[in-house]
Design a protein around this motif. Structure first.
Motif, PDB file in Angstrom:
ATOM      1  N   THR A   1      65.512  23.978  -6.894  1.00 47.82           N
ATOM      2  CA  THR A   1      64.612  25.119  -6.732  1.00 47.82           C
ATOM      3  C   THR A   1      64.908  26.217  -7.749  1.00 47.82           C
ATOM      4  O   THR A   1      64.056  27.070  -8.008  1.00 47.82           O
ATOM      5  CB  THR A   1      64.721  25.698  -5.318  1.00 47.82           C
ATOM      6  OG1 THR A   1      66.099  26.022  -5.045  1.00 47.82           O
ATOM      7  CG2 THR A   1      64.241  24.701  -4.281  1.00 47.82           C
ATOM      8  N   LYS A   2      66.104  26.187  -8.344  1.00 47.10           N
ATOM      9  CA  LYS A   2      66.448  27.199  -9.341  1.00 47.10           C
ATOM     10  C   LYS A   2      65.616  27.060 -10.609  1.00 47.10           C
ATOM     11  O   LYS A   2      65.487  28.028 -11.367  1.00 47.10           O
ATOM     12  CB  LYS A   2      67.933  27.105  -9.688  1.00 47.10           C
ATOM     13  CG  LYS A   2      68.863  27.458  -8.530  1.00 47.10           C
ATOM     14  CD  LYS A   2      70.312  27.371  -8.964  1.00 47.10           C
ATOM     15  CE  LYS A   2      71.243  27.723  -7.804  1.00 47.10           C
ATOM     16  NZ  LYS A   2      72.672  27.635  -8.206  1.00 47.10           N
ATOM     17  N   SER A   3      65.073  25.879 -10.843  1.00 45.79           N
ATOM     18  CA  SER A   3      64.253  25.659 -12.030  1.00 45.79           C
ATOM     19  C   SER A   3      62.877  25.099 -11.688  1.00 45.79           C
ATOM     20  O   SER A   3      62.133  24.702 -12.578  1.00 45.79           O
ATOM     21  CB  SER A   3      64.962  24.702 -12.995  1.00 45.79           C
ATOM     22  OG  SER A   3      65.270  23.477 -12.350  1.00 45.79           O
ATOM     23  N   MET A   4      62.528  25.063 -10.410  1.00 45.45           N
ATOM     24  CA  MET A   4      61.241  24.519  -9.989  1.00 45.45           C
ATOM     25  C   MET A   4      60.130  25.526 -10.245  1.00 45.45           C
ATOM     26  O   MET A   4      60.333  26.733 -10.183  1.00 45.45           O
ATOM     27  CB  MET A   4      61.293  24.143  -8.503  1.00 45.45           C
ATOM     28  CG  MET A   4      60.072  23.408  -7.993  1.00 45.45           C
ATOM     29  SD  MET A   4      60.237  22.933  -6.245  1.00 45.45           S
ATOM     30  CE  MET A   4      61.511  21.673  -6.366  1.00 45.45           C
ATOM     31  N   THR A   5      58.928  25.023 -10.541  1.00 37.26           N
ATOM     32  CA  THR A   5      57.756  25.873 -10.724  1.00 37.26           C
ATOM     33  C   THR A   5      56.723  25.552  -9.649  1.00 37.26           C
ATOM     34  O   THR A   5      56.868  24.590  -8.886  1.00 37.26           O
ATOM     35  CB  THR A   5      57.131  25.658 -12.109  1.00 37.26           C
ATOM     36  OG1 THR A   5      56.682  24.292 -12.218  1.00 37.26           O
ATOM     37  CG2 THR A   5      58.137  25.951 -13.216  1.00 37.26           C
ATOM     38  N   LEU A   6      55.678  26.359  -9.597  1.00 42.18           N
ATOM     39  CA  LEU A   6      54.642  26.149  -8.584  1.00 42.18           C
ATOM     40  C   LEU A   6      53.972  24.792  -8.756  1.00 42.18           C
ATOM     41  O   LEU A   6      53.646  24.131  -7.764  1.00 42.18           O
ATOM     42  CB  LEU A   6      53.599  27.263  -8.675  1.00 42.18           C
ATOM     43  CG  LEU A   6      54.030  28.640  -8.177  1.00 42.18           C
ATOM     44  CD1 LEU A   6      52.938  29.674  -8.423  1.00 42.18           C
ATOM     45  CD2 LEU A   6      54.377  28.598  -6.686  1.00 42.18           C
ATOM     46  N   SER A   7      53.761  24.354  -9.985  1.00 41.22           N
ATOM     47  CA  SER A   7      53.111  23.058 -10.200  1.00 41.22           C
ATOM     48  C   SER A   7      53.964  21.920  -9.653  1.00 41.22           C
ATOM     49  O   SER A   7      53.439  20.967  -9.045  1.00 41.22           O
ATOM     50  CB  SER A   7      52.836  22.846 -11.689  1.00 41.22           C
ATOM     51  OG  SER A   7      54.036  22.922 -12.435  1.00 41.22           O
ATOM     52  N   VAL A   8      55.284  22.001  -9.835  1.00 42.34           N
ATOM     53  CA  VAL A   8      56.171  20.958  -9.313  1.00 42.34           C
ATOM     54  C   VAL A   8      56.194  20.999  -7.793  1.00 42.34           C
ATOM     55  O   VAL A   8      56.198  19.950  -7.130  1.00 42.34           O
ATOM     56  CB  VAL A   8      57.590  21.129  -9.884  1.00 42.34           C
ATOM     57  CG1 VAL A   8      58.543  20.101  -9.271  1.00 42.34           C
ATOM     58  CG2 VAL A   8      57.575  20.989 -11.393  1.00 42.34           C
ATOM     59  N   LEU A   9      56.199  22.181  -7.217  1.00 42.98           N
ATOM     60  CA  LEU A   9      56.179  22.295  -5.758  1.00 42.98           C
ATOM     61  C   LEU A   9      54.888  21.724  -5.182  1.00 42.98           C
ATOM     62  O   LEU A   9      54.901  21.076  -4.121  1.00 42.98           O
ATOM     63  CB  LEU A   9      56.350  23.756  -5.347  1.00 42.98           C
ATOM     64  CG  LEU A   9      56.450  24.038  -3.842  1.00 42.98           C
ATOM     65  CD1 LEU A   9      57.623  23.279  -3.229  1.00 42.98           C
ATOM     66  CD2 LEU A   9      56.567  25.535  -3.577  1.00 42.98           C
ATOM     67  N   ILE A  10      53.776  21.950  -5.871  1.00 40.99           N
ATOM     68  CA  ILE A  10      52.507  21.369  -5.434  1.00 40.99           C
ATOM     69  C   ILE A  10      52.591  19.850  -5.439  1.00 40.99           C
ATOM     70  O   ILE A  10      52.184  19.183  -4.464  1.00 40.99           O
ATOM     71  CB  ILE A  10      51.357  21.860  -6.341  1.00 40.99           C
ATOM     72  CG1 ILE A  10      51.101  23.348  -6.118  1.00 40.99           C
ATOM     73  CG2 ILE A  10      50.078  21.056  -6.084  1.00 40.99           C
ATOM     74  CD1 ILE A  10      50.176  23.967  -7.143  1.00 40.99           C
ATOM     75  N   PHE A  11      53.113  19.285  -6.520  1.00 41.75           N
ATOM     76  CA  PHE A  11      53.247  17.828  -6.598  1.00 41.75           C
ATOM     77  C   PHE A  11      54.201  17.317  -5.530  1.00 41.75           C
ATOM     78  O   PHE A  11      53.974  16.241  -4.943  1.00 41.75           O
ATOM     79  CB  PHE A  11      53.743  17.428  -7.991  1.00 41.75           C
ATOM     80  CG  PHE A  11      53.888  15.951  -8.174  1.00 41.75           C
ATOM     81  CD1 PHE A  11      52.775  15.130  -8.307  1.00 41.75           C
ATOM     82  CD2 PHE A  11      55.143  15.361  -8.202  1.00 41.75           C
ATOM     83  CE1 PHE A  11      52.911  13.766  -8.473  1.00 41.75           C
ATOM     84  CE2 PHE A  11      55.290  13.999  -8.376  1.00 41.75           C
ATOM     85  CZ  PHE A  11      54.169  13.194  -8.502  1.00 41.75           C
ATOM     86  N   GLN A  12      55.264  18.053  -5.231  1.00 38.64           N
ATOM     87  CA  GLN A  12      56.205  17.645  -4.194  1.00 38.64           C
ATOM     88  C   GLN A  12      55.545  17.646  -2.827  1.00 38.64           C
ATOM     89  O   GLN A  12      55.708  16.697  -2.043  1.00 38.64           O
ATOM     90  CB  GLN A  12      57.404  18.591  -4.194  1.00 38.64           C
ATOM     91  CG  GLN A  12      58.450  18.283  -3.134  1.00 38.64           C
ATOM     92  CD  GLN A  12      59.646  19.218  -3.228  1.00 38.64           C
ATOM     93  OE1 GLN A  12      60.266  19.351  -4.275  1.00 38.64           O
ATOM     94  NE2 GLN A  12      59.956  19.903  -2.133  1.00 38.64           N
ATOM     95  N   PHE A  13      54.788  18.686  -2.515  1.00 42.59           N
ATOM     96  CA  PHE A  13      54.063  18.728  -1.242  1.00 42.59           C
ATOM     97  C   PHE A  13      53.066  17.570  -1.144  1.00 42.59           C
ATOM     98  O   PHE A  13      52.922  16.938  -0.091  1.00 42.59           O
ATOM     99  CB  PHE A  13      53.324  20.060  -1.091  1.00 42.59           C
ATOM    100  CG  PHE A  13      54.191  21.189  -0.619  1.00 42.59           C
ATOM    101  CD1 PHE A  13      55.376  20.944   0.062  1.00 42.59           C
ATOM    102  CD2 PHE A  13      53.825  22.503  -0.830  1.00 42.59           C
ATOM    103  CE1 PHE A  13      56.173  21.986   0.513  1.00 42.59           C
ATOM    104  CE2 PHE A  13      54.608  23.549  -0.384  1.00 42.59           C
ATOM    105  CZ  PHE A  13      55.789  23.290   0.281  1.00 42.59           C
ATOM    106  N   TRP A  14      52.357  17.306  -2.242  1.00 40.66           N
ATOM    107  CA  TRP A  14      51.367  16.223  -2.221  1.00 40.66           C
ATOM    108  C   TRP A  14      52.056  14.873  -2.005  1.00 40.66           C
ATOM    109  O   TRP A  14      51.552  14.033  -1.253  1.00 40.66           O
ATOM    110  CB  TRP A  14      50.580  16.218  -3.519  1.00 40.66           C
ATOM    111  CG  TRP A  14      49.525  15.157  -3.572  1.00 40.66           C
ATOM    112  CD1 TRP A  14      49.641  13.885  -4.027  1.00 40.66           C
ATOM    113  CD2 TRP A  14      48.178  15.278  -3.099  1.00 40.66           C
ATOM    114  NE1 TRP A  14      48.471  13.206  -3.893  1.00 40.66           N
ATOM    115  CE2 TRP A  14      47.546  14.027  -3.319  1.00 40.66           C
ATOM    116  CE3 TRP A  14      47.442  16.307  -2.522  1.00 40.66           C
ATOM    117  CZ2 TRP A  14      46.217  13.812  -2.991  1.00 40.66           C
ATOM    118  CZ3 TRP A  14      46.121  16.082  -2.194  1.00 40.66           C
ATOM    119  CH2 TRP A  14      45.524  14.848  -2.422  1.00 40.66           C
TER     120      TRP A  14
END
Length: 573
Positions: free
Chosen positions: A526-539
């Motif tokens: 999470t220290k280097s995560m972005t919103l786009s990566v979080l979206i892909f992770q949720f999906w």
């Protein structure tokens, strides 16, 4: 008594060579070092990594294993079909729309332009998510509706044709913007001459208009192929569930396996870089042949081409614009908004399940939302600073100096345009994952890598901006006593302000929506995560509502930045 005076001899004038300031040489060396670090160094490591074996030696075993165990040939074929299919569909759609908008009396021109711009700035996964919700083979709303009425489910968006369709809805905007700009600058008297000679409108477009902008069409098509090769979001969302793997998704599997198969990823990266270079060479050959038979089509007093009346085809053309806008922008936006407000099962279409619970969770309850949002903005800010500094320096040295090696700087800044993004990311991993400086998994490396990918467009635009500035303005400042640095700060950069603002807009918005770089280089923290990566992770975790809510938030931030800037440009900044 007079004393003879010695004769005075006048020495011949000595031509002094222009002295180059020490500061200029230092900046030149720093720019070269920055490019070496950003673009050249990783690609050297990609080749080294592809030849490395587990025993610490070098061989071609990785290429053999790719072919024998992992069906690299099938992945290569899938990648070619996907990239060329999407580029072909995007080219046909974009060129048709550009001709309609620039050369006919079609209505709804503002809608066509605005929809194309929104499609260009929107993240590709937004459209993919929307069409999964609508046309997935089992739970898609449209398939369910057809199943209830006629007992069949006709659509399967999770297929190769679905991947091509969704990607073309994203890529057509780039083709349209490129070709329309080319059509706007072409002298319309050529087409008027053909009409006077008796040619019908369709023949004029086919034999005169399109040949005049062929270089723009070829460039846009080639660039679309390169983008499609490196695209990850659409093949991951639509192709991986159906076990359809292309270059980017196969690389993701190599890098996410345990242990990661970096050497196989490097071998596949080299393979696709070579493929991309073949495409680039073909484009160069086509353009060079055309240049040998070229003629001027942009003149100082060029006439504006008269709009071709569509007559009875006018409603059909308007319907095409409306349908394209619905499929590419309006429909996906509305569907993702619906998904973000829906708290029940995937295919639910009832108003009873609508609430703001998904937004409340991601903003207030998810523990790292604000940290991840800050990461996204910090990466974008760092990338913009790197790109503007390096691209401006390269353009200045190329356009305003005669230093040796300046065109090598330009080549180092531009060549990443031909490298598929995931191949370049693999190169960056090989270059920095074992380096003594701990950059892998940090925001700095992500920003550096994204900057290397954005340099070609910024360098070309800023270089064109330098080319449009008359050198006499800078020479006047130098005559008045201003030094090189002061002239640049007080004369050149203020005149470049619109170009720099345009480069800032493109780079910043691309940084916000970039998924590949933080996903491959972030290390999952999470220290280097972005919103786009979080979206892909949720999906990936089938948390559809949360992924859609985050997408709406990211899209809102993107439009909040883009729309004011677009108004600035439309007012002739």
């Amino acid at each position: 008594m007079s004393v003879a005076q010695p004769a005075l001899t006048v020495a011949p004038p000595v031509r002094l060579k222009p002295q180059r300031s020490v500061g200029l040489i230092i900046v030149y060396a720093l720019t070269a070092a920055a490019l070496l670090l950003l673009t050249v160094y990783p690609m050297v490591w990609l080749l080294i990594g592809s030849l490395s074996d587990r025993d610490g030696g070098y061989s071609v075993a990785n290429y053999i294993e790719l072919h024998d165990k992992f069906g690299a040939g099938g992945v290569l074929i899938n990648s070619w079909v996907f990239a060329f299919g999407a580029a072909a569909a995007a080219t046909i759609t974009g060129v048709l729309l550009a001709v309609l908008v620039a050369r006919t009396d079609v209505p709804l021109k503002k809608l066509a332009r605005f929809s194309a711009i929104l499609a260009f700035v929107s993240p590709p996964w937004l459209t993919a998510m929307a069409y999964v919700y609508i046309a997935s083979p089992n739970a898609g709303l449209v398939n369910q509706l057809f199943d209830q009425i006629v007992g069949i489910k006709p659509f399967d968006i999770q297929s190769m044709s679905g991947m091509i369709f969704v990607t073309a809805l994203f890529l057509y905007s780039f083709v349209f913007l490129t070709v329309e700009a080319a059509l706007s600058s072409v002298d319309g008297s050529f087409e008027e001459a053909a009409r006077v000679a008796g040619a019908r409108p369709l023949r004029v477009i086919r034999t005169v208009t399109l040949p005049l902008v062929t270089p723009a069409i070829v460039s846009a098509t080639a660039f679309s192929i390169i983008i499609a090769w490196g695209l990850f979001a659409v093949p991951a969302i639509l192709g991986m569930p159906a076990r359809i793997y292309v270059f980017s998704t196969q690389l993701y599997l190599f890098l996410s396996s345990f242990p990661p198969r970096l050497e196989l990823a490097a071998a596949m990266g080299v393979t696709f870089v070579a493929t991309a270079l073949v495409v680039g060479m073909l484009v160069w050959v086509v353009q060079r042949r055309r240049q040998s038979n070229s003629f001027a089509v942009v003149i100082g007093k060029g006439a504006r081409a008269a709009a071709v009346p569509l007559r009875r085809w006018r409603p059909v053309a308007a319907l095409f614009i409306v349908l394209l806008s619905l499929l590419s922008v309006i429909g996906p936006y509305l569907v993702v908004l619906w998904m973000s407000l829906n708290t029940r099962w995937f295919g639910n279409a009832s108003l009873a399940g609508l609430s703001l619970a998904n937004f409340d969770y991601v903003v207030r309850q998810y523990f790292a939302f604000w940290q991840i949002s800050g990461n996204t903005l910090r990466i974008a800010a760092m990338e913009v600073v790197i790109v503007l500094l390096v691209a401006t320096a390269v353009s200045y040295f190329t356009r305003r100096t005669k230093l040796r090696g300046r065109f090598l700087l330009q080549g180092a800044a531009m060549y990443t345009l031909l490298v598929p993004s995931v191949a370049f990311l693999t190169a960056v991993m090989w270059a920095w994952i074992g380096a003594p400086i701990a950059l892998y998994g940090g925001l700095t490396l992500i920003a550096m890598t994204q900057a290397a990918r954005s340099l070609p467009i910024a360098t070309r635009n800023i270089g064109d901006g330098f080319g449009q500035i008359d050198r006499s303005l800078e020479e006047a400042a130098r005559i008045c006593g201003a030094g090189r640095l002061r002239t640049l700060a007080t004369v050149t950069l203020p005149l470049l302000r619109p170009v720099l603002l345009a480069a800032f807009t493109v780079v910043f918005l691309s940084a916000l929506r970039d998924l590949n770089t933080p996903l491959f280089l972030g290390g999952g923290s999470t220290k280097s995560m972005t919103l786009s990566v979080l979206i892909f992770q949720f999906w990936s975790e089938t948390r559809i509502g949360e992924a859609a809510a985050l997408t709406i938030i990211l899209l809102s931030v993107t439009l909040a930045i883009f729309l004011p800037l677009s108004r600035t440009f439309s007012r002739g900044y």
